[in-house]
Scaffold this active site. Structure first.
Site, PDB file in Angstrom:
ATOM      1  N   SER A 124       0.850  -1.200   0.000  1.00 49.72           N
ATOM      2  CA  SER A 124       0.000   0.000   0.000  1.00 49.72           C
ATOM      3  C   SER A 124       0.880   1.242   0.000  1.00 49.72           C
ATOM      4  CB  SER A 124      -0.861  -0.022   1.266  1.00 49.72           C
ATOM      5  OG  SER A 124      -1.524   1.202   1.454  1.00 49.72           O
ATOM      6  N   TYR A 137      -2.470  -0.526  10.442  1.00 49.74           N
ATOM      7  CA  TYR A 137      -2.420  -0.937   9.029  1.00 49.74           C
ATOM      8  C   TYR A 137      -1.102  -0.496   8.397  1.00 49.74           C
ATOM      9  CZ  TYR A 137      -3.994  -1.233   4.126  1.00 49.74           C
ATOM     10  OH  TYR A 137      -4.114  -1.522   2.786  1.00 49.74           O
TER      11      TYR A 137
HETATM   12  N1  LIG Z   1      -8.593  -0.899  -1.828  1.00 50.98           N
HETATM   13  C1  LIG Z   1      -7.600  -0.075  -1.535  1.00 50.98           C
HETATM   14  O1  LIG Z   1      -7.779   1.149  -1.539  1.00 50.98           O
HETATM   15  C2  LIG Z   1      -6.247  -0.622  -1.217  1.00 50.98           C
HETATM   16  C3  LIG Z   1      -5.177   0.271  -1.234  1.00 50.98           C
HETATM   17  C4  LIG Z   1      -3.896  -0.199  -0.961  1.00 50.98           C
HETATM   18  C5  LIG Z   1      -3.714  -1.526  -0.674  1.00 50.98           C
HETATM   19  N2  LIG Z   1      -4.793  -2.377  -0.643  1.00 50.98           N
HETATM   20  C6  LIG Z   1      -4.530  -3.774  -0.333  1.00 50.98           C
HETATM   21  O2  LIG Z   1      -5.009  -4.576  -1.381  1.00 50.98           O
HETATM   22  C7  LIG Z   1      -5.339  -5.879  -0.881  1.00 50.98           C
HETATM   23  C8  LIG Z   1      -6.723  -6.270  -1.371  1.00 50.98           C
HETATM   24  O3  LIG Z   1      -7.665  -5.380  -0.823  1.00 50.98           O
HETATM   25  P1  LIG Z   1      -9.028  -4.982  -1.552  1.00 50.98           P
HETATM   26  O4  LIG Z   1      -9.031  -3.534  -1.661  1.00 50.98           O
HETATM   27  O5  LIG Z   1      -9.249  -5.803  -2.752  1.00 50.98           O
HETATM   28  O6  LIG Z   1     -10.060  -5.342  -0.392  1.00 50.98           O
HETATM   29  P2  LIG Z   1     -11.128  -6.508  -0.202  1.00 50.98           P
HETATM   30  O7  LIG Z   1     -12.053  -6.528  -1.343  1.00 50.98           O
HETATM   31  O8  LIG Z   1     -11.652  -6.351   1.164  1.00 50.98           O
HETATM   32  O9  LIG Z   1     -10.253  -7.832  -0.301  1.00 50.98           O
HETATM   33  C9  LIG Z   1      -9.574  -8.412   0.755  1.00 50.98           C
HETATM   34  C10 LIG Z   1      -9.578  -9.908   0.511  1.00 50.98           C
HETATM   35  O10 LIG Z   1      -8.771 -10.532   1.473  1.00 50.98           O
HETATM   36  C11 LIG Z   1      -9.426 -11.675   1.957  1.00 50.98           C
HETATM   37  N3  LIG Z   1      -9.013 -11.921   3.324  1.00 50.98           N
HETATM   38  C12 LIG Z   1      -9.075 -11.063   4.369  1.00 50.98           C
HETATM   39  N4  LIG Z   1      -8.617 -11.653   5.471  1.00 50.98           N
HETATM   40  C13 LIG Z   1      -8.245 -12.917   5.106  1.00 50.98           C
HETATM   41  C14 LIG Z   1      -7.698 -14.016   5.793  1.00 50.98           C
HETATM   42  N5  LIG Z   1      -7.450 -13.965   7.103  1.00 50.98           N
HETATM   43  N6  LIG Z   1      -7.443 -15.150   5.117  1.00 50.98           N
HETATM   44  C15 LIG Z   1      -7.697 -15.222   3.787  1.00 50.98           C
HETATM   45  N7  LIG Z   1      -8.197 -14.207   3.076  1.00 50.98           N
HETATM   46  C16 LIG Z   1      -8.480 -13.074   3.742  1.00 50.98           C
HETATM   47  C17 LIG Z   1     -10.917 -11.377   1.876  1.00 50.98           C
HETATM   48  O11 LIG Z   1     -11.692 -12.550   1.705  1.00 50.98           O
HETATM   49  P3  LIG Z   1     -12.397 -13.310   2.954  1.00 50.98           P
HETATM   50  O12 LIG Z   1     -12.968 -12.243   3.837  1.00 50.98           O
HETATM   51  O13 LIG Z   1     -13.431 -14.181   2.315  1.00 50.98           O
HETATM   52  O14 LIG Z   1     -11.331 -14.108   3.611  1.00 50.98           O
HETATM   53  C18 LIG Z   1     -10.979 -10.514   0.630  1.00 50.98           C
HETATM   54  O15 LIG Z   1     -11.242 -11.291  -0.512  1.00 50.98           O
HETATM   55  C19 LIG Z   1      -5.210  -5.790   0.640  1.00 50.98           C
HETATM   56  O16 LIG Z   1      -3.976  -6.320   1.049  1.00 50.98           O
HETATM   57  C20 LIG Z   1      -5.245  -4.293   0.902  1.00 50.98           C
HETATM   58  O17 LIG Z   1      -4.580  -3.949   2.091  1.00 50.98           O
HETATM   59  C21 LIG Z   1      -6.042  -1.950  -0.918  1.00 50.98           C
END
Ligand SMILES: NC(=O)c1ccc[n+]([C@@H]2O[C@H](COP(=O)([O-])OP(=O)(O)OC[C@H]3O[C@@H](n4cnc5c(N)ncnc54)[C@H](OP(=O)(O)O)[C@@H]3O)[C@@H](O)[C@H]2O)c1
Length: 239
Positions: A124, A137
């Site tokens: 991130s 975070y």
């Molecule tokens: N969206 C943003 O603005 C942003 C910005 C920078 C970085 N990121 C990073 O990008 C990545 C993906 O995020 P996203 O934005 O796509 O959010 P998201 O849609 O909430 O996706 C997170 C995914 O991680 C899975 N997950 C969470 N805890 C888990 C666990 N303990 N074991 C296995 N799977 C788990 C969730 O599935 P389940 O709940 O079914 O397990 C979900 O599919 C993350 O690492 C986040 O920190 C996001």
């Protein structure tokens, strides 16, 4: 390289990554805790699903009962509280999913990745700078970069690279949660909260998941062989 694992591949960025690799003929597996979003993503075809909690050592070990060439540690979760309001439990949970989960995923991946491969963490912009209300975070995501940069040196002579992609606010569920946190914290409406969050991005807009996918596809490509231990910011110039 054809076998790809994407943790957290059922939703958001992970879903976009998984479907992109699947569409270009890779053999993709997605992992997460909830079956429904995984099944939903897999409907695109060429995608297998595995139920796994990446904070659970035994479940991560079981996930690697087959080898992968490209492993994308994408699963993560944010928590938006001030340090004084952050319980030890919340702190540890945030570190566990974002940092320990990435460590377990990469460690197990390496055990079966003998002759070349790609390890890619979805970190991130919070890996590169701090921010109010995101200490846990940000600390976890800074830790991910420490892991990536160190591991990159350990695997460099095995034909394996280890890199991170550092997105700013991407239009997904996790970003929506951040918007809701800002709304609650500052008692402002959705538009105002969104504007505050994208204010750090010089382009003043949320990032499309496809723009993160493009960075991941580059790091996973044959052209990126010499890119190792790198943190690739996808943030419109935020950092
Ligand atoms: N969206 C943003 O603005 C942003 C910005 C920078 C970085 N990121 C990073 O990008 C990545 C993906 O995020 P996203 O934005 O796509 O959010 P998201 O849609 O909430 O996706 C997170 C995914 O991680 C899975 N997950 C969470 N805890 C888990 C666990 N303990 N074991 C296995 N799977 C788990 C969730 O599935 P389940 O709940 O079914 O397990 C979900 O599919 C993350 O690492 C986040 O920190 C996001």
């Amino acid at each position: 390289m054809t076998r790809v694992l994407v943790t957290g591949g059922g939703t958001g960025i992970g879903r976009a990554i998984a479907q992109s690799f699947a569409a270009s003929g890779h053999d993709v597996t997605i992992a997460g805790r909830r079956k429904e979003p995984l099944e939903d993503t897999a409907r695109a075809g060429n995608i297998a699903i595995r139920l796994a909690d990446i904070t659970d050592e035994a479940q991560v070990t079981a996930l690697f009962d087959q080898p992968y060439d490209i492993v994308i540690a994408n699963a993560g979760a944010g928590a938006g509280t001030r340090v004084v309001d952050t319980s030890l439990e919340d702190w540890e949970r945030t570190l566990r999913v974002n940092l320990t989960g990435t460590f377990l995923t990469f460690r197990e991946a390496l055990k079966s990745m003998q002759s070349g491969g790609r390890l890619i963490a979805i970190a991130s912009t919070a890996s590169l700078q701090g921010g109010a209300n995101i200490a846990a975070y940000s600390a976890a995501k800074h830790g991910v970069l420490g892991l990536v940069r160190s591991l990159a040196q350990e695997v460099a002579r095995k034909g394996i690279t280890c890199n991170a992609v550092c997105p700013g606010f991407v239009d997904t569920e996790i970003a929506d949660e951040a918007v809701r946190n800002v709304m609650a914290h500052l008692n402002i409406d959705r538009d105002a909260a969104t504007a505050r969050l994208v204010a750090r991005n010089p382009m003043r807009r949320m990032i499309d998941p496809a723009e993160v996918v493009a960075a991941v596809r580059f790091l996973a490509s044959a052209e990126a062989t010499m890119v190792n231990g790198h943190a690739l910011s996808v943030s419109g110039g935020e950092i």
